[in-house]
Design an enzyme around this catalytic site. Sequence first.
Site, PDB file in Angstrom:
ATOM      1  N   TYR A  16      55.310  63.720   2.794  1.00  0.00           N
ATOM      2  CA  TYR A  16      54.970  64.993   3.424  1.00  0.00           C
ATOM      3  C   TYR A  16      55.935  65.294   4.559  1.00  0.00           C
ATOM      4  CZ  TYR A  16      52.816  62.961   7.666  1.00  0.00           C
ATOM      5  OH  TYR A  16      52.590  62.320   8.858  1.00  0.00           O
ATOM      6  N   LYS A 130      58.228  58.987   5.381  1.00  0.00           N
ATOM      7  CA  LYS A 130      57.104  59.803   5.835  1.00  0.00           C
ATOM      8  C   LYS A 130      56.145  60.018   4.666  1.00  0.00           C
ATOM      9  CE  LYS A 130      56.130  63.842   8.736  1.00  0.00           C
ATOM     10  NZ  LYS A 130      55.715  63.108   9.946  1.00  0.00           N
ATOM     11  N   GLU A 162      56.004  53.024  18.106  1.00  0.00           N
ATOM     12  CA  GLU A 162      55.992  54.466  18.357  1.00  0.00           C
ATOM     13  C   GLU A 162      54.560  54.868  18.663  1.00  0.00           C
ATOM     14  OE1 GLU A 162      57.489  56.326  14.785  1.00  0.00           O
ATOM     15  OE2 GLU A 162      56.366  54.980  13.504  1.00  0.00           O
ATOM     16  N   LEU A 187      59.488  55.883  12.278  1.00  0.00           N
ATOM     17  CA  LEU A 187      59.919  57.068  11.548  1.00  0.00           C
ATOM     18  C   LEU A 187      61.117  57.699  12.255  1.00  0.00           C
ATOM     19  CD1 LEU A 187      59.040  58.982   9.158  1.00  0.00           C
ATOM     20  CD2 LEU A 187      58.019  60.410  10.933  1.00  0.00           C
TER      21      LEU A 187
END
Length: 275
Positions: A16, A130, A162, A187
């Site tokens: 996505y 992702k 993160e 990411l």
Amino acid sequence: MVSPFDRGFLFAHAAYEVTAVYGGRLVDFEGHMSRLDRTLGGIALPNPLSAEAWGKVHRDLIEYNNLTEGLIYLQVTGGAYGMRDFAGPEEFEPTVFLYADTKQLIGETARDGVRAIFLDDTRWKRRDMKTTQLLSQALAYRAAREAGADTALMVEEGRVTEAASSNAWIVDSAGQLVTRELSSSILPGITRAGVLSLLEGSGLTLVERSFTPAEALGAVEAFTTSAGAMIAPVISIDGQSIGSGKPGPVTRQLQRLYYQAMGADVAAVAPWAMG
């Protein structure tokens, strides 16, 4: 309709992207499409559209929804084959789903900041792709809410990876920007890349490395970057104020630069970022 046998539903076999829209224009769109293509390749799915065709679909959604400020969500799954089969067919026929969402991108979160907690990072090892395997992130947000916070900083082997759905940054006591280097542990954020592209001539020094929870607590500023929140100041972690407990001057400078780059009238929509 979407079949209950869709691989996105059964296995989270899906990629996505979320692209910001400001002033009716797509923000950092090429980066999102490049990352989508990379993720699809990494999870063995064909990209059903060219970059140009994806652009048209997004622009059509903007026009159809009269979207001036908000987000476009895009998901590509492994499709449905009438059975629950782990390996799936030789060739996938993807399901494609998009929607437009009106949302204020430059608002109270950017102005006032967010509160965070530390949380163990339990996600899978390929965070550089992702995908919709987001259960750990969803539970992280629930844990943050239960603690009276807004998000979580994920910690693995004593280092911050993160935030729950964004890249994490600190400003250390020397005034240096610190954010974790790219690897399969995080990411490769498109907003992260956008911020990096604005640093030349800013007078700011960047260090790409991991940092510890103690460093985060001792930082003079902290913030996160993502398409949905753009640059969100982190004003406390685990109840401890970061720096002054208010968004700091480096965060404000980066917000100003990023908003200007995407075409915002900063004085009008974010006077608090003017410095």
